[in-house]
Design an enzyme around this catalytic site. Structure first.
Site, PDB file in Angstrom:
ATOM      1  CB  ILE A  98      -1.083   0.201   1.286  1.00  0.00           C
ATOM      2  CG1 ILE A  98      -1.525  -1.257   1.400  1.00  0.00           C
ATOM      3  CG2 ILE A  98      -1.586   1.445   1.444  1.00  0.00           C
ATOM      4  CD1 ILE A  98      -1.929  -1.498   2.654  1.00  0.00           C
ATOM      5  CB  CYS A  99       2.017   4.220  -2.506  1.00  0.00           C
ATOM      6  SG  CYS A  99       2.518   5.611  -2.425  1.00  0.00           S
ATOM      7  CG  LEU A 100      -2.187   4.799   3.679  1.00  0.00           C
ATOM      8  CD1 LEU A 100      -3.273   5.311   2.794  1.00  0.00           C
ATOM      9  CD2 LEU A 100      -2.559   4.067   4.849  1.00  0.00           C
TER      10      LEU A 100
END
Length: 169
Positions: A98-100
């Site tokens: 995840i690239c949050l």
């Protein structure tokens, strides 16, 4: 967590154990809406069921997050991934990484660069649900195939220097 990093994972410090026990009690008393902690005997790895919010592209869909807490949590961020199959989203890779980032909140990637010890498992979940809920398209990041191919040797998402493709999703 990958098998190579699982083997090298160190036991939680006393501070981390105390903090996680406190978070778990709080979760049981006041769970974040749309999430369910799957009970295990492993305090260091949480599996959390995520239910897509009503009225969003992910309504009536269920996914699972795996949260691995490091030895020095909360001073160090946990590793958070979706257990495949991961939702189709411009900031979620097919391997679950995840690239949050929340550019609207003036944060970089809260799971890595911009981690704060004030954050909790609940606040991470709420941020992930917010990211899912605000998406206008269901698609993988543009570099999904390249990124996933480079992660095959067990690279943790915490070792990634993230490049934000689009802060509008």
């Amino acid at each position: 967590m990958t098998s190579s990093s699982a083997a090298s994972r160190k036991a939680l410090s006393k501070i981390a154990c105390n903090r996680l026990q406190k978070e778990l009690v709080e979760w049981q008393v006041n769970p974040p809406a749309g999430f369910k902690h799957k009970v295990t005997d492993n305090l260091q790895r949480w599996v959390i069921e995520v239910n897509g919010a009503p009225g969003t592209l992910y309504a009536n869909e269920t996914y699972q997050l795996q949260v691995d807490f490091p030895e020095h949590y909360p001073m160090e961020a946990p590793q958070v991934i979706f257990i495949p199959p991961a939702p189709l989203h411009p900031h979620i890779y097919s391997n679950g990484h995840i690239c949050l980032d929340h550019a609207s909140l003036a944060l970089e990637n809260i799971l890595y660069d911009s981690w704060s010890p004030a954050m909790t498992a609940s606040s991470i979940c709420i941020s992930i649900l917010s990211m899912l809920s605000s998406s206008t398209v269901k698609q993988r990041p543009a570099d999904n195939d390249h990124y996933v191919k480079n992660c095959r040797n067990g690279r943790s998402p915490k070792e990634t220097r993230w490049w934000f493709h689009d802060d509008k999703v």
